[in-house]
Motif scaffolding. Structure first.
Motif, PDB file in Angstrom:
ATOM      1  N   PHE A   1      46.573  41.069  42.112  1.00  0.00           N
ATOM      2  CA  PHE A   1      46.823  42.342  42.804  1.00  0.00           C
ATOM      3  C   PHE A   1      47.073  43.465  41.803  1.00  0.00           C
ATOM      4  O   PHE A   1      46.492  44.550  41.912  1.00  0.00           O
ATOM      5  CB  PHE A   1      48.020  42.168  43.745  1.00  0.00           C
ATOM      6  CG  PHE A   1      48.403  43.411  44.466  1.00  0.00           C
ATOM      7  CD1 PHE A   1      47.606  43.919  45.479  1.00  0.00           C
ATOM      8  CD2 PHE A   1      49.557  44.090  44.135  1.00  0.00           C
ATOM      9  CE1 PHE A   1      47.961  45.077  46.144  1.00  0.00           C
ATOM     10  CE2 PHE A   1      49.926  45.237  44.792  1.00  0.00           C
ATOM     11  CZ  PHE A   1      49.119  45.738  45.801  1.00  0.00           C
ATOM     12  N   PHE A   2      47.910  43.203  40.796  1.00  0.00           N
ATOM     13  CA  PHE A   2      48.232  44.254  39.839  1.00  0.00           C
ATOM     14  C   PHE A   2      47.054  44.569  38.916  1.00  0.00           C
ATOM     15  O   PHE A   2      46.866  45.721  38.521  1.00  0.00           O
ATOM     16  CB  PHE A   2      49.474  43.891  39.042  1.00  0.00           C
ATOM     17  CG  PHE A   2      50.736  44.018  39.849  1.00  0.00           C
ATOM     18  CD1 PHE A   2      51.091  45.218  40.423  1.00  0.00           C
ATOM     19  CD2 PHE A   2      51.552  42.922  40.049  1.00  0.00           C
ATOM     20  CE1 PHE A   2      52.235  45.342  41.182  1.00  0.00           C
ATOM     21  CE2 PHE A   2      52.705  43.032  40.805  1.00  0.00           C
ATOM     22  CZ  PHE A   2      53.054  44.231  41.371  1.00  0.00           C
ATOM     23  N   VAL A   3      46.248  43.566  38.574  1.00  0.00           N
ATOM     24  CA  VAL A   3      45.062  43.834  37.768  1.00  0.00           C
ATOM     25  C   VAL A   3      44.093  44.701  38.565  1.00  0.00           C
ATOM     26  O   VAL A   3      43.476  45.627  38.027  1.00  0.00           O
ATOM     27  CB  VAL A   3      44.403  42.510  37.323  1.00  0.00           C
ATOM     28  CG1 VAL A   3      43.003  42.744  36.787  1.00  0.00           C
ATOM     29  CG2 VAL A   3      45.254  41.835  36.273  1.00  0.00           C
ATOM     30  N   THR A   4      43.954  44.421  39.856  1.00  0.00           N
ATOM     31  CA  THR A   4      43.080  45.233  40.704  1.00  0.00           C
ATOM     32  C   THR A   4      43.582  46.667  40.776  1.00  0.00           C
ATOM     33  O   THR A   4      42.792  47.618  40.678  1.00  0.00           O
ATOM     34  CB  THR A   4      43.004  44.627  42.124  1.00  0.00           C
ATOM     35  OG1 THR A   4      42.536  43.289  42.009  1.00  0.00           O
ATOM     36  CG2 THR A   4      42.072  45.420  43.002  1.00  0.00           C
ATOM     37  N   LEU A   5      44.890  46.830  40.932  1.00  0.00           N
ATOM     38  CA  LEU A   5      45.445  48.188  40.974  1.00  0.00           C
ATOM     39  C   LEU A   5      45.248  48.922  39.648  1.00  0.00           C
ATOM     40  O   LEU A   5      44.971  50.113  39.625  1.00  0.00           O
ATOM     41  CB  LEU A   5      46.934  48.132  41.317  1.00  0.00           C
ATOM     42  CG  LEU A   5      47.285  47.855  42.751  1.00  0.00           C
ATOM     43  CD1 LEU A   5      48.803  47.831  42.903  1.00  0.00           C
ATOM     44  CD2 LEU A   5      46.690  48.883  43.696  1.00  0.00           C
ATOM     45  N   LYS A   6      45.420  48.185  38.549  1.00  0.00           N
ATOM     46  CA  LYS A   6      45.266  48.808  37.231  1.00  0.00           C
ATOM     47  C   LYS A   6      43.839  49.253  36.982  1.00  0.00           C
ATOM     48  O   LYS A   6      43.598  50.275  36.338  1.00  0.00           O
ATOM     49  CB  LYS A   6      45.707  47.822  36.158  1.00  0.00           C
ATOM     50  CG  LYS A   6      45.859  48.437  34.789  1.00  0.00           C
ATOM     51  CD  LYS A   6      46.206  47.388  33.767  1.00  0.00           C
ATOM     52  CE  LYS A   6      44.956  46.759  33.324  1.00  0.00           C
ATOM     53  NZ  LYS A   6      44.697  46.380  32.025  1.00  0.00           N
ATOM     54  N   ASN A   7      42.861  48.496  37.484  1.00  0.00           N
ATOM     55  CA  ASN A   7      41.464  48.787  37.221  1.00  0.00           C
ATOM     56  C   ASN A   7      40.856  49.809  38.195  1.00  0.00           C
ATOM     57  O   ASN A   7      39.702  50.192  38.011  1.00  0.00           O
ATOM     58  CB  ASN A   7      40.630  47.499  37.277  1.00  0.00           C
ATOM     59  CG  ASN A   7      40.932  46.610  36.097  1.00  0.00           C
ATOM     60  OD1 ASN A   7      41.437  47.064  35.085  1.00  0.00           O
ATOM     61  ND2 ASN A   7      40.657  45.330  36.243  1.00  0.00           N
ATOM     62  N   ARG A   8      41.629  50.209  39.197  1.00  0.00           N
ATOM     63  CA  ARG A   8      41.114  51.229  40.133  1.00  0.00           C
ATOM     64  C   ARG A   8      40.982  52.551  39.427  1.00  0.00           C
ATOM     65  O   ARG A   8      41.773  52.920  38.577  1.00  0.00           O
ATOM     66  CB  ARG A   8      42.064  51.395  41.313  1.00  0.00           C
ATOM     67  CG  ARG A   8      41.807  50.423  42.403  1.00  0.00           C
ATOM     68  CD  ARG A   8      42.731  50.607  43.558  1.00  0.00           C
ATOM     69  NE  ARG A   8      42.656  51.962  44.087  1.00  0.00           N
ATOM     70  CZ  ARG A   8      43.501  52.458  44.949  1.00  0.00           C
ATOM     71  NH1 ARG A   8      44.516  51.735  45.360  1.00  0.00           N
ATOM     72  NH2 ARG A   8      43.369  53.673  45.393  1.00  0.00           N
ATOM     73  N   LYS A   9      39.959  53.298  39.821  1.00  0.00           N
ATOM     74  CA  LYS A   9      39.762  54.605  39.181  1.00  0.00           C
ATOM     75  C   LYS A   9      39.883  55.707  40.193  1.00  0.00           C
ATOM     76  O   LYS A   9      39.622  55.601  41.305  1.00  0.00           O
ATOM     77  CB  LYS A   9      38.393  54.635  38.531  1.00  0.00           C
ATOM     78  CG  LYS A   9      38.295  53.544  37.503  1.00  0.00           C
ATOM     79  CD  LYS A   9      37.459  54.000  36.343  1.00  0.00           C
ATOM     80  CE  LYS A   9      37.506  53.066  35.289  1.00  0.00           C
ATOM     81  NZ  LYS A   9      37.515  52.283  34.508  1.00  0.00           N
TER      82      LYS A   9
END
Length: 51
Positions: free
Chosen positions: A43-51
């Protein structure tokens, strides 16, 4: 690491939690703890990679 890989590790940890019940008394607790760790990591990796 990709979120999909982290989710696969989470699913494998859940499988360990259910399948390892008879082999080791602490298997469900450890499996759920690892699953929560991997799913929250995804979940946090997905949030971090959002642009």
């Amino acid at each position: 690491m990709k979120p999909s890989v982290l989710c696969m590790f989470g699913v494998a940890s859940l499988g360990f939690a259910f399948a390892g019940k008879g082999l080791w008394a602490s298997a469900p607790a450890v499996g759920w703890m690892l699953a929560v760790f991997f799913f929250s990591g995804a979940f946090f990796v997905t949030l971090k990679n959002r642009k």
